[in-house]
Motif scaffolding. Structure first.
Motif, PDB file in Angstrom:
ATOM      1  N   SER A  58       0.828  -1.215   0.000  1.00 29.01           N
ATOM      2  CA  SER A  58       0.000   0.000   0.000  1.00 29.01           C
ATOM      3  C   SER A  58       0.857   1.256   0.000  1.00 29.01           C
ATOM      4  O   SER A  58       0.488   2.268  -0.608  1.00 29.01           O
ATOM      5  CB  SER A  58      -0.940   0.000   1.208  1.00 29.01           C
ATOM      6  N   LEU A  59       1.991   1.223   0.683  1.00 26.51           N
ATOM      7  CA  LEU A  59       2.886   2.386   0.675  1.00 26.51           C
ATOM      8  C   LEU A  59       3.360   2.673  -0.756  1.00 26.51           C
ATOM      9  O   LEU A  59       3.393   3.828  -1.193  1.00 26.51           O
ATOM     10  CB  LEU A  59       4.080   2.128   1.600  1.00 26.51           C
ATOM     11  N   ALA A  60       3.697   1.618  -1.487  1.00 26.07           N
ATOM     12  CA  ALA A  60       4.158   1.808  -2.873  1.00 26.07           C
ATOM     13  C   ALA A  60       3.005   2.223  -3.777  1.00 26.07           C
ATOM     14  O   ALA A  60       3.122   3.145  -4.595  1.00 26.07           O
ATOM     15  CB  ALA A  60       4.801   0.522  -3.380  1.00 26.07           C
ATOM     16  N   HIS A  61       1.868   1.566  -3.614  1.00 23.70           N
ATOM     17  CA  HIS A  61       0.716   1.862  -4.475  1.00 23.70           C
ATOM     18  C   HIS A  61       0.264   3.312  -4.303  1.00 23.70           C
ATOM     19  O   HIS A  61      -0.027   4.006  -5.289  1.00 23.70           O
ATOM     20  CB  HIS A  61      -0.420   0.888  -4.144  1.00 23.70           C
ATOM     21  N   THR A  62       0.208   3.780  -3.062  1.00 24.95           N
ATOM     22  CA  THR A  62      -0.275   5.150  -2.859  1.00 24.95           C
ATOM     23  C   THR A  62       0.738   6.182  -3.370  1.00 24.95           C
ATOM     24  O   THR A  62       0.352   7.214  -3.910  1.00 24.95           O
ATOM     25  CB  THR A  62      -0.592   5.426  -1.370  1.00 24.95           C
ATOM     26  N   ARG A  63       2.019   5.872  -3.236  1.00 24.22           N
ATOM     27  CA  ARG A  63       3.003   6.807  -3.815  1.00 24.22           C
ATOM     28  C   ARG A  63       2.819   6.883  -5.317  1.00 24.22           C
ATOM     29  O   ARG A  63       2.922   7.961  -5.918  1.00 24.22           O
ATOM     30  CB  ARG A  63       4.428   6.378  -3.456  1.00 24.22           C
ATOM     31  N   MET A  64       2.508   5.773  -5.910  1.00 25.19           N
ATOM     32  CA  MET A  64       2.276   5.748  -7.354  1.00 25.19           C
ATOM     33  C   MET A  64       0.988   6.518  -7.682  1.00 25.19           C
ATOM     34  O   MET A  64       0.963   7.310  -8.632  1.00 25.19           O
ATOM     35  CB  MET A  64       2.211   4.286  -7.814  1.00 25.19           C
ATOM     36  N   LEU A  65      -0.072   6.343  -6.869  1.00 23.86           N
ATOM     37  CA  LEU A  65      -1.315   7.093  -7.114  1.00 23.86           C
ATOM     38  C   LEU A  65      -1.042   8.600  -7.020  1.00 23.86           C
ATOM     39  O   LEU A  65      -1.586   9.393  -7.795  1.00 23.86           O
ATOM     40  CB  LEU A  65      -2.403   6.696  -6.106  1.00 23.86           C
TER      41      LEU A  65
END
Ligand code: ARG
Length: 443
Positions: free
Chosen positions: A37-44
């Motif tokens: 989730s940390l990676a996904h939200t940075r990408m979002l």
């Protein structure tokens, strides 16, 4: 409460049957889920689906939860279906609307995929560490006892002289090959399925290269359908590597059981490492090695079990896949316990030094005697017959001095070369890169 609930509840029996022990498995995935989730939200944030402010608050909360999990563990509340739901629930409780935004462009299907890859690569990291410790123990013992001879067998019949140096060293070299297989599994594991969403991608312009780099994966699992197909396949490959390693340990265990038997009496352990009998007061049983052998033999069945679970599954997500966790997670734990226990036991092993003094081993030296005659100029077949006749007539008396010098033999174990082989394999894992990526995500 379910993430997908739209007005009606499933019957409690349905919940109980479909979730089963999956929550306990999922609790082990919490750290991985948070990293995802940390990676996904940075990408979002990078593609404009979260504002800078939203991103900052989500990141801060995810990191807080991550550090808490690392300290205290993680619990999925009763009534919450899985780790993904629990984390999202915690975020929405704390942050309100923003917590609900983070699911854009993903599905629990690719969440669980990415969680598993992160979890598995960590598990591999730990298993490699345990294996290395056992490897060093075996190499140390091989060097220490390189001059202590023991019988070698073929067909379980006394055959030729061997040594404890060869015996311990053989298992060390076996572990080096096992790590080659583990490295192949690791390469398959360390690819990024995130962004495959439910299994068919998304109309958001997801930056999958970015999440790949943030999470320390080698490459994306490119094709979104294949990313989903990788579930089960990845586990099977990891199970294959476990099975290979388990075979080495099962054989080590089996030899230990046999050599502890009074009719062999080659090795011993302090009494506190053996177990007693409830009826026979003299017993010192090798239960540790028997349980090790049994567990490791069961581990060798794991790839078959996974193959059965996934055979002929149609492409796309199928709930059957959930059961992979129950199959593989305990196996990873058991593998670690077996490796650690083998190391612990061997630290206390004692070997008998005068085994070959017994007359029943005299004939083992017959080949040495034949070879010495050959070195003196006699043709091999003639020397073979001469020594054979001496044995028949009871006149054979061996010289027990042996000179084996070629690569990998009693007098030239090549332990240094084997250590170099292991070092080279282990360097291929590149754990440092992964550790750094994970640390950057949570700092
Ligand atoms: N517990 C599920 C599993 O491990 C998570 C994914 C659920 N996805 C779904 N479509 N029901 O497979």
């Amino acid at each position: 409460m379910k993430l997908w609930q739209k007005g009606h509840d499933s019957a409690p029996q349905v919940d109980a049957f479909t979730v089963g022990p999956d929550r306990e498995m999922d609790e082990q995935l919490a750290e991985a889920d948070l990293l995802g989730s940390l990676a996904h939200t940075r990408m979002l944030g990078a593609i404009g689906l979260l504002t800078a402010q939203e991103l900052a608050s989500v990141q801060a909360e995810l990191k807080t939860i991550y550090h808490r999990v690392a300290q205290e563990g993680f619990r999925i509340d009763d009534g919450v279906e899985d780790v993904h739901s629990q984390v999202e629930l915690m975020l929405t409780e704390k942050l309100g609307e923003v917590g609900k935004k983070i699911h854009s462009g993903r599905s629990r299907n690719d969440q669980v995929l990415v969680d598993l890859r992160i979890f598995l690569r960590r598990a591999i990291m730990e298993i490699v560490g345990d294996t290395l410790r056992l490897f060093e123990m075996l190499q140390g013992l091989s060097e220490r006892y390189k001059d202590v001879l023991m019988p070698g067998y073929t067909h379980m019949q006394v055959a030729m002289p061997s040594s404890f140096g060869l015996w311990f060293g053989a298992f060390a070299e076996s572990l080096a090959d096992d790590m080659q297989v583990m490295l192949a599994a690791y390469r398959v594991v360390n690819r990024n399925p995130l962004g495959s969403a439910a299994g068919y991608g998304s109309s958001f312009p997801l930056d999958r290269q970015l999440t790949t780099e943030l999470l320390g994966f080698d490459t994306p699992a490119y094709n979104v359908v294949y990313a989903q197909m990788g579930r089960g396949k990845t586990e099977r490959i990891v199970a294959q590597a476990l099975a290979t390693l388990a075979q080495t340990l099962a054989r080590l265990a089996s030899d230990n059981v046999m050599f502890l038997n009074q009719n062999f009496d080659f090795i011993s352990y302090p009494p506190e490492l053996t177990t007693g009998s409830s009826i026979m007061p003299h017993k010192k049983n090798p239960d540790v090695w028997e349980i090790m052998r049994g567990r490791c033999n069961l581990l060798q069945g794991l790839p078959g079990q996974i193959a059965m679970l996934t055979t002929n599954l149609p492409l796309g997500y199928n709930r059957d896949l959930q059961l992979l966790k129950e199959t593989l997670f305990p196996a990873l734990q058991q593998m670690r316990e077996a490796l650690q226990m083998a190391d612990f036991m061997l630290r206390h092993i004692e070997v008998r030094r005068n085994i070959l003094d017994e007359r029943k081993y005299d004939y083992m030296f017959s080949v040495e005697t034949v070879n010495n005659l050959v070195l003196g100029g006699m043709p091999f077949r003639e020397a073979y017959r001469k020594v054979g006749m001496e044995i028949e007539s009871g006149e054979f008396s061996p010289s027990k001095e042996i000179r084996h010098t070629h690569i990998g033999s009693i007098g030239n174990l090549c332990n240094r070369q084997i250590a170099a082989l292991m070092e080279e394999v282990v360097a291929g894992f590149d754990f440092e890169h992964v550790r750094e990526a994970e640390l950057n995500l949570v700092k």
